[in-house]
Design a protein around this motif. Structure first.
Motif, PDB file in Angstrom:
ATOM      1  N   GLN A 112     -27.477 -29.388  19.219  1.00  0.00           N
ATOM      2  CA  GLN A 112     -26.173 -29.518  19.866  1.00  0.00           C
ATOM      3  C   GLN A 112     -25.541 -30.901  19.708  1.00  0.00           C
ATOM      4  O   GLN A 112     -24.388 -31.089  20.079  1.00  0.00           O
ATOM      5  CB  GLN A 112     -26.287 -29.176  21.353  1.00  0.00           C
ATOM      6  N   GLY A 113     -26.296 -31.882  19.182  1.00  0.00           N
ATOM      7  CA  GLY A 113     -25.734 -33.208  18.942  1.00  0.00           C
ATOM      8  C   GLY A 113     -25.809 -34.114  20.157  1.00  0.00           C
ATOM      9  O   GLY A 113     -26.568 -33.860  21.099  1.00  0.00           O
ATOM     10  N   PRO A 114     -25.013 -35.192  20.189  1.00  0.00           N
ATOM     11  CA  PRO A 114     -25.074 -36.178  21.276  1.00  0.00           C
ATOM     12  C   PRO A 114     -24.688 -35.563  22.622  1.00  0.00           C
ATOM     13  O   PRO A 114     -23.716 -34.818  22.718  1.00  0.00           O
ATOM     14  CB  PRO A 114     -24.065 -37.254  20.853  1.00  0.00           C
ATOM     15  N   GLN A 115     -25.453 -35.911  23.656  1.00  0.00           N
ATOM     16  CA  GLN A 115     -25.210 -35.412  25.011  1.00  0.00           C
ATOM     17  C   GLN A 115     -25.246 -36.571  25.991  1.00  0.00           C
ATOM     18  O   GLN A 115     -26.002 -37.532  25.802  1.00  0.00           O
ATOM     19  CB  GLN A 115     -26.278 -34.385  25.408  1.00  0.00           C
ATOM     20  N   GLU A 116     -24.448 -36.472  27.051  1.00  0.00           N
ATOM     21  CA  GLU A 116     -24.463 -37.509  28.082  1.00  0.00           C
ATOM     22  C   GLU A 116     -24.072 -36.890  29.415  1.00  0.00           C
ATOM     23  O   GLU A 116     -23.203 -36.015  29.479  1.00  0.00           O
ATOM     24  CB  GLU A 116     -23.500 -38.643  27.723  1.00  0.00           C
ATOM     25  N   GLN A 117     -24.731 -37.340  30.470  1.00  0.00           N
ATOM     26  CA  GLN A 117     -24.428 -36.837  31.807  1.00  0.00           C
ATOM     27  C   GLN A 117     -24.590 -37.947  32.828  1.00  0.00           C
ATOM     28  O   GLN A 117     -25.555 -38.707  32.773  1.00  0.00           O
ATOM     29  CB  GLN A 117     -25.359 -35.674  32.163  1.00  0.00           C
ATOM     30  N   ASP A 118     -23.624 -38.062  33.735  1.00  0.00           N
ATOM     31  CA  ASP A 118     -23.751 -38.954  34.877  1.00  0.00           C
ATOM     32  C   ASP A 118     -24.516 -38.182  35.944  1.00  0.00           C
ATOM     33  O   ASP A 118     -23.936 -37.398  36.698  1.00  0.00           O
ATOM     34  CB  ASP A 118     -22.376 -39.378  35.383  1.00  0.00           C
ATOM     35  N   VAL A 119     -25.816 -38.381  35.988  1.00  0.00           N
ATOM     36  CA  VAL A 119     -26.669 -37.587  36.876  1.00  0.00           C
ATOM     37  C   VAL A 119     -26.342 -37.879  38.337  1.00  0.00           C
ATOM     38  O   VAL A 119     -26.344 -36.980  39.185  1.00  0.00           O
ATOM     39  CB  VAL A 119     -28.156 -37.862  36.583  1.00  0.00           C
ATOM     40  N   SER A 120     -26.027 -39.133  38.650  1.00  0.00           N
ATOM     41  CA  SER A 120     -25.735 -39.488  40.040  1.00  0.00           C
ATOM     42  C   SER A 120     -24.466 -38.810  40.530  1.00  0.00           C
ATOM     43  O   SER A 120     -24.394 -38.366  41.676  1.00  0.00           O
ATOM     44  CB  SER A 120     -25.617 -41.006  40.173  1.00  0.00           C
ATOM     45  N   ARG A 121     -23.467 -38.703  39.671  1.00  0.00           N
ATOM     46  CA  ARG A 121     -22.192 -38.106  40.074  1.00  0.00           C
ATOM     47  C   ARG A 121     -22.211 -36.583  39.991  1.00  0.00           C
ATOM     48  O   ARG A 121     -21.710 -35.896  40.886  1.00  0.00           O
ATOM     49  CB  ARG A 121     -21.075 -38.652  39.180  1.00  0.00           C
ATOM     50  N   ASP A 122     -22.778 -36.042  38.911  1.00  0.00           N
ATOM     51  CA  ASP A 122     -22.691 -34.604  38.655  1.00  0.00           C
ATOM     52  C   ASP A 122     -23.798 -33.801  39.323  1.00  0.00           C
ATOM     53  O   ASP A 122     -23.627 -32.616  39.595  1.00  0.00           O
ATOM     54  CB  ASP A 122     -22.726 -34.340  37.153  1.00  0.00           C
ATOM     55  N   VAL A 123     -24.942 -34.432  39.577  1.00  0.00           N
ATOM     56  CA  VAL A 123     -26.098 -33.716  40.129  1.00  0.00           C
ATOM     57  C   VAL A 123     -26.530 -34.294  41.465  1.00  0.00           C
ATOM     58  O   VAL A 123     -26.786 -33.578  42.417  1.00  0.00           O
ATOM     59  CB  VAL A 123     -27.282 -33.762  39.134  1.00  0.00           C
ATOM     60  N   GLY A 124     -26.619 -35.623  41.539  1.00  0.00           N
ATOM     61  CA  GLY A 124     -27.067 -36.274  42.762  1.00  0.00           C
ATOM     62  C   GLY A 124     -28.579 -36.264  42.884  1.00  0.00           C
ATOM     63  O   GLY A 124     -29.316 -36.027  41.919  1.00  0.00           O
ATOM     64  N   ASP A 125     -29.069 -36.535  44.078  1.00  0.00           N
ATOM     65  CA  ASP A 125     -30.509 -36.549  44.348  1.00  0.00           C
ATOM     66  C   ASP A 125     -31.019 -35.113  44.272  1.00  0.00           C
ATOM     67  O   ASP A 125     -30.685 -34.284  45.122  1.00  0.00           O
ATOM     68  CB  ASP A 125     -30.784 -37.112  45.745  1.00  0.00           C
ATOM     69  N   PHE A 126     -31.827 -34.817  43.262  1.00  0.00           N
ATOM     70  CA  PHE A 126     -32.185 -33.412  43.059  1.00  0.00           C
ATOM     71  C   PHE A 126     -33.574 -33.095  43.615  1.00  0.00           C
ATOM     72  O   PHE A 126     -34.426 -33.964  43.804  1.00  0.00           O
ATOM     73  CB  PHE A 126     -32.072 -32.995  41.583  1.00  0.00           C
ATOM     74  N   VAL A 127     -33.777 -31.814  43.880  1.00  0.00           N
ATOM     75  CA  VAL A 127     -34.958 -31.325  44.580  1.00  0.00           C
ATOM     76  C   VAL A 127     -36.181 -31.315  43.669  1.00  0.00           C
ATOM     77  O   VAL A 127     -36.118 -30.889  42.512  1.00  0.00           O
ATOM     78  CB  VAL A 127     -34.705 -29.910  45.132  1.00  0.00           C
ATOM     79  N   LEU A 128     -37.299 -31.799  44.211  1.00  0.00           N
ATOM     80  CA  LEU A 128     -38.596 -31.754  43.536  1.00  0.00           C
ATOM     81  C   LEU A 128     -39.510 -30.698  44.151  1.00  0.00           C
ATOM     82  O   LEU A 128     -40.294 -30.066  43.452  1.00  0.00           O
ATOM     83  CB  LEU A 128     -39.278 -33.117  43.615  1.00  0.00           C
ATOM     84  N   ARG A 129     -39.425 -30.556  45.474  1.00  0.00           N
ATOM     85  CA  ARG A 129     -40.127 -29.483  46.164  1.00  0.00           C
ATOM     86  C   ARG A 129     -39.175 -28.884  47.180  1.00  0.00           C
ATOM     87  O   ARG A 129     -38.554 -29.601  47.966  1.00  0.00           O
ATOM     88  CB  ARG A 129     -41.394 -29.988  46.869  1.00  0.00           C
ATOM     89  N   ARG A 130     -39.039 -27.568  47.117  1.00  0.00           N
ATOM     90  CA  ARG A 130     -38.069 -26.884  47.965  1.00  0.00           C
ATOM     91  C   ARG A 130     -38.550 -26.811  49.412  1.00  0.00           C
ATOM     92  O   ARG A 130     -39.746 -26.964  49.697  1.00  0.00           O
ATOM     93  CB  ARG A 130     -37.805 -25.485  47.413  1.00  0.00           C
TER      94      ARG A 130
END
Length: 303
Positions: free
Chosen positions: A147-165
Motif C-alpha cells: 500500500q506504500g507510505p502510511q502515517e497516522q496521528d495515533v494520539s489524535r485519531d485513536v487515543g489511549d487504546f485498550v490492552l485488556r478489556r
C-alpha cells in the motif's frame, strides 16, 4: 519488493466463522510471499475474544487450509493458551507507567467520539480496562510493501487504546504484538482492513522495546456492491471439497499471470506452479478488489 535474508510470516485467522474467500486470499497471499522468500509460514489462531468465537470454527479453518495444501511449517499456536505472555507484557507496561487503569465507559467517551485522551469516568468501576498511554503528538509512519507510505496521528485519531478489556479479555493489539515477537515474525501479511491498526502496533512495539516487522497489506476483497465479504452473502465458506476454483480465483485476485497455473491439474501442481511463477510486484496496490465470482456462481463456495 525486496527479498529478505530471513523471512518468517504467518496467517492468523480469528475463529469467528469458516474461511471465506477474503480469508483464503490472505492465507494464499501470505503463503506465496513466504515461499517466494524461501521463508517459514506459520499459522496462529487468534482466539482471544470468546463472545465472538463460533464453536468448532478453528478446527474447520485448519481443515480447510489442509485441503487447500497450505500447511504451516511449525505447530499451530492458539492465543487462548498464551495469556501468561500477555500478562508479563502488561505488567511491564504498568510498572513503567505506560499503561493505566481506566474506568471510562463508552458513554463517558461519547463526547470525544470514543477517543480516550484522559479518564472522564463518573465513578470507579470494579472491573476497569487497562489502556496504553499515548502522548500528544504521537505520529507513526511506516512503509507498507503493497500500500506504500502510511502515517497516522495515533494520539489524535485513536487515543489511549485498550490492552485488556473490562471483561478481562486480552485486546487484539497487545496479543498480536507479543505473539509476533515471540514467534519471531519478520513479515506481517494480512488484509488491508487491518492497515489502520498497524500504527498502534508499531507504537506498542516501540514502548515495549520490540523490533518492528515489515508489513504488507493485501487488497481487501469486496462483493459486487463494494461490501466487505464478512458483511455480505459472499462470506459463504470456500469449498474445501473442490479447492482448485477458489485457488485460481485467489491467484487472479492477487494480480498474477493466469498462464502460470493453467496447466495445473491438482492442488499440489497448482501450488508448485504458483510458487515458481509468483511475482509480488503484480499484487494490486488498490485498497480493495472485487470478487469475480458471485453467490449465484457458487463455484468457489461450499454447497
Amino acid at each position: 519488493m525486496t527479498r529478505p535474508d530471513s523471512y518468517r510470516g504467518r496467517f492468523a485467522p480469528s475463529p469467528t466463522g469458516d474461511l471465506h474467500f477474503g480469508s483464503l486470499l490472505a492465507a494464499v497471499g501470505s503463503w506465496l510471499l513466504a515461499r517466494h522468500a524461501d521463508g517459514a509460514w506459520l499459522v496462529r489462531i487468534e482466539d482471544v475474544d470468546p463472545p465472538r468465537e463460533i464453536p468448532g470454527a478453528s478446527v474447520r479453518q485448519l481443515e480447510t487450509l489442509d485441503a487447500f495444501g497450505l500447511h504451516p511449517d511449525e505447530k499451530v499456536v492458539r492465543q487462548s493458551r498464551r495469556g501468561h505472555l500477555y500478562q508479563d507484557a502488561l505488567d511491564r507496561l504498568l510498572r513503567s507507567g505506560d499503561a493505566f487503569e481506566c474506568h471510562c465507559s463508552r458513554s463517558d467517551l461519547a463526547a470525544s467520539g470514543g477517543v480516550h485522551r484522559r479518564c472522564v469516568a463518573r465513578s470507579p468501576r470494579p472491573d476497569p480496562a487497562i489502556r496504553l498511554r499515548v502522548p500528544d503528538g504521537t505520529v507513526i509512519g511506516f512503509e507498507d510493501a503493497i500500500q506504500g507510505p502510511q502515517e497516522q496521528d495515533v494520539s489524535r485519531d485513536v487515543g489511549d487504546f485498550v490492552l485488556r478489556r473490562a471483561e478481562g479479555y486480552w485486546a487484539y493489539q497487545l496479543a498480536v504484538v507479543v505473539d509476533d515477537r515471540a514467534q519471531g515474525i519478520t513479515d506481517v501479511v494480512r488484509g488491508a482492513d487491518l492497515l489502520g491498526s498497524t500504527p498502534r502496533q508499531i507504537f506498542l512495539q516501540q514502548v515495549l522495546g520490540l523490533p518492528t516487522p515489515r508489513y504488507a497489506h493485501l487488497p481487501l476483497v469486496v462483493d459486487a456492491h463494494g461490501r466487505k465479504l464478512s458483511k455480505s452473502d459472499a462470506a459463504l465458506p470456500v469449498d474445501a471439497g473442490n479447492p482448485l476454483p477458489a485457488l485460481k480465483e485467489a491467484w487472479r485476485a492477487l494480480g498474477q499471470d493466469p498462464v502460470m497455473i493453467e496447466a495445473a491439474d491438482g492442488v499440489a501442481s497448482l501450488l508448485e506452479r504458483a510458487r515458481a511463477g509468483f511475482d509480488p510486484d503484480r499484487i494490486p496496490h488498490s485498497g480493495h478488489i472485487a470478487l469475480a465470482a458471485t453467490h449465484n456462481d457458487g463455484f468457489i463456495f461450499a454447497p
